[in-house]
Design a protein around this motif. Structure first.
Motif, PDB file in Angstrom:
ATOM      1  N   GLN A  15      -6.899   5.925  -4.216  1.00  0.00           N
ATOM      2  CA  GLN A  15      -6.178   6.732  -5.203  1.00  0.00           C
ATOM      3  C   GLN A  15      -4.957   7.381  -4.563  1.00  0.00           C
ATOM      4  N   LEU A  16      -5.132   7.899  -3.372  1.00  0.00           N
ATOM      5  CA  LEU A  16      -4.019   8.560  -2.696  1.00  0.00           C
ATOM      6  C   LEU A  16      -2.908   7.565  -2.361  1.00  0.00           C
ATOM      7  N   LEU A  17      -3.277   6.382  -1.896  1.00  0.00           N
ATOM      8  CA  LEU A  17      -2.288   5.362  -1.560  1.00  0.00           C
ATOM      9  C   LEU A  17      -1.534   4.873  -2.790  1.00  0.00           C
ATOM     10  N   ALA A  18      -2.186   4.890  -3.941  1.00  0.00           N
ATOM     11  CA  ALA A  18      -1.575   4.391  -5.172  1.00  0.00           C
ATOM     12  C   ALA A  18      -0.630   5.404  -5.807  1.00  0.00           C
ATOM     13  N   THR A  19      -0.609   6.633  -5.317  1.00  0.00           N
ATOM     14  CA  THR A  19       0.187   7.677  -5.936  1.00  0.00           C
ATOM     15  C   THR A  19       1.576   7.737  -5.322  1.00  0.00           C
ATOM     16  N   LEU A  20       2.518   7.068  -5.964  1.00  0.00           N
ATOM     17  CA  LEU A  20       3.925   7.085  -5.572  1.00  0.00           C
ATOM     18  C   LEU A  20       4.756   7.213  -6.852  1.00  0.00           C
ATOM     19  N   PRO A  21       4.787   8.390  -7.450  1.00  0.00           N
ATOM     20  CA  PRO A  21       5.445   8.532  -8.737  1.00  0.00           C
ATOM     21  C   PRO A  21       6.968   8.521  -8.676  1.00  0.00           C
ATOM     22  N   GLN A  22       7.541   8.811  -7.530  1.00  0.00           N
ATOM     23  CA  GLN A  22       8.988   8.884  -7.435  1.00  0.00           C
ATOM     24  C   GLN A  22       9.605   7.500  -7.317  1.00  0.00           C
ATOM     25  N   LEU A 106       7.220   3.062   4.608  1.00  0.00           N
ATOM     26  CA  LEU A 106       5.969   2.657   5.252  1.00  0.00           C
ATOM     27  C   LEU A 106       4.793   2.692   4.278  1.00  0.00           C
ATOM     28  N   ALA A 107       4.889   3.484   3.230  1.00  0.00           N
ATOM     29  CA  ALA A 107       3.844   3.539   2.211  1.00  0.00           C
ATOM     30  C   ALA A 107       3.875   2.324   1.291  1.00  0.00           C
ATOM     31  N   LEU A 108       4.883   1.474   1.443  1.00  0.00           N
ATOM     32  CA  LEU A 108       5.050   0.338   0.536  1.00  0.00           C
ATOM     33  C   LEU A 108       4.518  -0.977   1.089  1.00  0.00           C
ATOM     34  N   LYS A 109       4.057  -0.990   2.326  1.00  0.00           N
ATOM     35  CA  LYS A 109       3.543  -2.223   2.923  1.00  0.00           C
ATOM     36  C   LYS A 109       2.418  -2.772   2.052  1.00  0.00           C
ATOM     37  N   GLY A 110       2.511  -4.066   1.704  1.00  0.00           N
ATOM     38  CA  GLY A 110       1.517  -4.699   0.847  1.00  0.00           C
ATOM     39  C   GLY A 110       1.742  -4.442  -0.629  1.00  0.00           C
ATOM     40  N   ARG A 111       2.866  -3.827  -0.974  1.00  0.00           N
ATOM     41  CA  ARG A 111       3.167  -3.503  -2.366  1.00  0.00           C
ATOM     42  C   ARG A 111       4.315  -4.360  -2.859  1.00  0.00           C
ATOM     43  N   GLN A 112       4.562  -4.280  -4.144  1.00  0.00           N
ATOM     44  CA  GLN A 112       5.687  -4.965  -4.758  1.00  0.00           C
ATOM     45  C   GLN A 112       6.656  -3.902  -5.259  1.00  0.00           C
ATOM     46  N   ILE A 113       7.954  -4.117  -5.000  1.00  0.00           N
ATOM     47  CA  ILE A 113       8.968  -3.185  -5.468  1.00  0.00           C
ATOM     48  C   ILE A 113      10.020  -3.926  -6.269  1.00  0.00           C
ATOM     49  N   GLN A 114      10.688  -3.198  -7.150  1.00  0.00           N
ATOM     50  CA  GLN A 114      11.786  -3.748  -7.943  1.00  0.00           C
ATOM     51  C   GLN A 114      13.048  -2.997  -7.587  1.00  0.00           C
ATOM     52  N   ILE A 115      14.138  -3.732  -7.406  1.00  0.00           N
ATOM     53  CA  ILE A 115      15.436  -3.131  -7.133  1.00  0.00           C
ATOM     54  C   ILE A 115      16.342  -3.492  -8.299  1.00  0.00           C
ATOM     55  N   GLY A 116      16.871  -2.476  -8.953  1.00  0.00           N
ATOM     56  CA  GLY A 116      17.692  -2.709 -10.138  1.00  0.00           C
ATOM     57  C   GLY A 116      16.833  -3.255 -11.263  1.00  0.00           C
ATOM     58  N   LEU A 121      10.587  -7.651  -4.810  1.00  0.00           N
ATOM     59  CA  LEU A 121      10.239  -7.973  -3.430  1.00  0.00           C
ATOM     60  C   LEU A 121       8.769  -7.699  -3.183  1.00  0.00           C
ATOM     61  N   ASP A 122       8.129  -8.590  -2.410  1.00  0.00           N
ATOM     62  CA  ASP A 122       6.782  -8.356  -1.901  1.00  0.00           C
ATOM     63  C   ASP A 122       6.959  -7.814  -0.488  1.00  0.00           C
ATOM     64  N   VAL A 123       6.619  -6.553  -0.275  1.00  0.00           N
ATOM     65  CA  VAL A 123       6.782  -5.949   1.040  1.00  0.00           C
ATOM     66  C   VAL A 123       5.677  -6.480   1.944  1.00  0.00           C
ATOM     67  N   THR A 124       6.079  -7.153   3.026  1.00  0.00           N
ATOM     68  CA  THR A 124       5.116  -7.902   3.838  1.00  0.00           C
ATOM     69  C   THR A 124       4.720  -7.240   5.148  1.00  0.00           C
ATOM     70  N   GLY A 125       5.567  -6.409   5.715  1.00  0.00           N
ATOM     71  CA  GLY A 125       5.185  -5.809   6.987  1.00  0.00           C
ATOM     72  C   GLY A 125       6.282  -4.979   7.593  1.00  0.00           C
ATOM     73  N   GLU A 126       5.993  -4.459   8.767  1.00  0.00           N
ATOM     74  CA  GLU A 126       6.971  -3.644   9.471  1.00  0.00           C
ATOM     75  C   GLU A 126       7.991  -4.525  10.171  1.00  0.00           C
ATOM     76  N   CYS A 127       9.198  -4.014  10.291  1.00  0.00           N
ATOM     77  CA  CYS A 127      10.286  -4.700  10.994  1.00  0.00           C
ATOM     78  C   CYS A 127      10.481  -3.965  12.313  1.00  0.00           C
ATOM     79  N   HIS A 128       9.782  -4.417  13.312  1.00  0.00           N
ATOM     80  CA  HIS A 128       9.807  -3.748  14.608  1.00  0.00           C
ATOM     81  C   HIS A 128      11.153  -3.981  15.296  1.00  0.00           C
TER      82      HIS A 128
END
Length: 175
Positions: A15-22, A106-116, A121-128
């Motif tokens: 539940q905590l990980l799923a809470t990204l209202p902004q 960093l909270a978006l790893k494994g999530r899907q985001i929309q731009i515009g 995008l499927d966020v796949t991992g960290e970019c070291h």
């Protein structure tokens, strides 16, 4: 009405990980016209489904997990601070394609985001960071970037993105 997770002993990590209202904002777009070339800032770019940004030299394989890179705008000042620089680091020096503000990437790893309105995008991992950070930022550049290198993503749906576009989280984290 109190926030539902404060003091709620039944709250779960899921539940905590799923809470990204902004939502965030796309602050900068950079393209590399050639290998090892400086990134060029552009006001808009065409994002090609399952490929890369049009005009970027990178040509990842279809289905790849590192088709586009993102970094958090708030980390530009942190990296500069670790290096003793007076102002945030210019985004192009960090060799990432997109700079996003207002979201903890960093909270978006494994999530899907929309731009515009179009790009997903499927966020796949960290970019070291890599050793290029020492070349670009000087001694300590690699260590200044550790934990602040951003994310990689697969382009699930292409379209046009523009500086100023909203960046929204679309789904719950993957198990």
């Amino acid at each position: 009405m109190p926030y539902p997770f404060f003091g709620d002993s039944k709250s779960t990590i899921a539940q905590l990980l799923a809470t990204l209202p902004q939502q965030g904002r796309l602050e900068w777009i950079g393209l590399r016209p050639a290998r090892r070339a400086e990134l060029e800032a552009v006001p808009a770019a065409e994002v090609m489904t399952n490929r890369h940004l049009a005009g970027d030299h990178a040509s990842p394989k279809p289905g790849g997990k590192r088709q586009i890179t993102l970094i958090q705008a708030e980390h530009l000042a942190a990296v500069a601070g670790f290096l003793g620089l007076p102002a945030p680091v210019e985004p192009g020096r960090l060799r990432r394609n997109l700079v996003v503000s207002g979201l903890n990437l960093l909270a978006l790893k494994g999530r899907q985001i929309q731009i515009g309105d179009e790009v997903v995008l499927d966020v796949t991992g960290e970019c070291h960071p890599c050793s290029r950070m020492e070349e670009e930022l000087g001694p300590g550049g690699y260590n200044a970037m550790r934990g602040h290198g951003g994310l990689t993503a697969h382009i699930a749906q292409g379209g046009t993105i523009r500086v100023g576009d909203a960046v929204r989280v679309l789904d719950a984290p993957q198990p």
